[in-house]
Design a protein around this motif. Structure first.
Motif, PDB file in Angstrom:
ATOM      1  N   CYS A  81     -32.048 -12.999 -18.947  1.00 57.13           N
ATOM      2  CA  CYS A  81     -31.393 -12.272 -19.206  1.00 57.13           C
ATOM      3  C   CYS A  81     -31.322 -12.232 -20.470  1.00 57.13           C
ATOM      4  CB  CYS A  81     -30.229 -12.854 -19.382  1.00 57.13           C
ATOM      5  SG  CYS A  81     -29.526 -13.050 -17.491  1.00 57.13           S
ATOM      6  N   SER A  82     -31.461 -11.370 -21.972  1.00 57.59           N
ATOM      7  CA  SER A  82     -31.417 -10.765 -22.741  1.00 57.59           C
ATOM      8  C   SER A  82     -30.551 -11.216 -24.105  1.00 57.59           C
ATOM      9  CB  SER A  82     -31.179  -9.173 -23.219  1.00 57.59           C
ATOM     10  OG  SER A  82     -30.291  -8.867 -23.310  1.00 57.59           O
ATOM     11  N   VAL A  83     -31.432 -11.860 -24.508  1.00 60.83           N
ATOM     12  CA  VAL A  83     -30.173 -12.716 -25.946  1.00 60.83           C
ATOM     13  C   VAL A  83     -31.124 -11.628 -26.994  1.00 60.83           C
ATOM     14  CG1 VAL A  83     -29.451 -14.893 -26.880  1.00 60.83           C
ATOM     15  CG2 VAL A  83     -29.791 -14.897 -24.782  1.00 60.83           C
ATOM     16  N   GLY A  84     -29.653 -11.829 -27.543  1.00 61.53           N
ATOM     17  CA  GLY A  84     -30.303 -11.320 -29.445  1.00 61.53           C
ATOM     18  C   GLY A  84     -30.697  -9.869 -29.195  1.00 61.53           C
ATOM     19  N   LEU A  85     -31.091  -9.232 -28.572  1.00 63.43           N
ATOM     20  CA  LEU A  85     -31.305  -8.174 -28.618  1.00 63.43           C
ATOM     21  C   LEU A  85     -30.340  -6.781 -29.347  1.00 63.43           C
ATOM     22  CD1 LEU A  85     -33.852  -6.297 -27.008  1.00 63.43           C
ATOM     23  CD2 LEU A  85     -31.887  -5.682 -25.383  1.00 63.43           C
TER      24      LEU A  85
END
Length: 118
Positions: A81-85
């Protein structure tokens, strides 16, 4: 890359499902209603902007952490999963490679107004 569409169902949904709260506030601006978004395909999130939006070139657009992942993955069961996008909207070409559409005004009304009776 194809995404899991942040788990959003097809159709129009609240932008809060995929965008960070600070970005939702910018998109909403001074409007009364919360902003809405939809996925036009597995890669493209479309944000419905209103006339009172505070989103402008140079603004930082952030995706919520842990909601967006590659196609076929579920964030609760994946470490993909994306983090900080985040991305800053370009000040030189805010519409990307295409030219921004020029807004047009449409005035509707009768062709002729009669005199009021005295």
């Amino acid at each position: 890359q194809r995404t899991n569409r942040a788990g959003m169902a097809s159709g129009i949904s609240s932008c809060a499902a995929v965008l960070h709260a600070e970005t939702v506030v910018l998109v909403r601006g001074s409007a009364v209603v919360a902003p809405t978004c939809f996925w036009s395909d597995d890669q493209t999130l479309v944000v419905n902007l209103n006339t009172k939006t505070a989103l402008a070139p140079g603004a930082l657009v952030r995706v919520k952490d842990n909601v967006l992942a590659p196609y076929g993955h579920v964030c609760s069961a994946s470490d993909a999963c994306s983090v900080g996008l985040e991305r800053t909207l370009s000040t030189s070409s805010p519409c990307g490679a295409s030219v921004c559409p020029t807004p047009t005004a449409l005035l509707a009304g009768p062709a002729e107004i009669s005199d009021c009776p005295s």
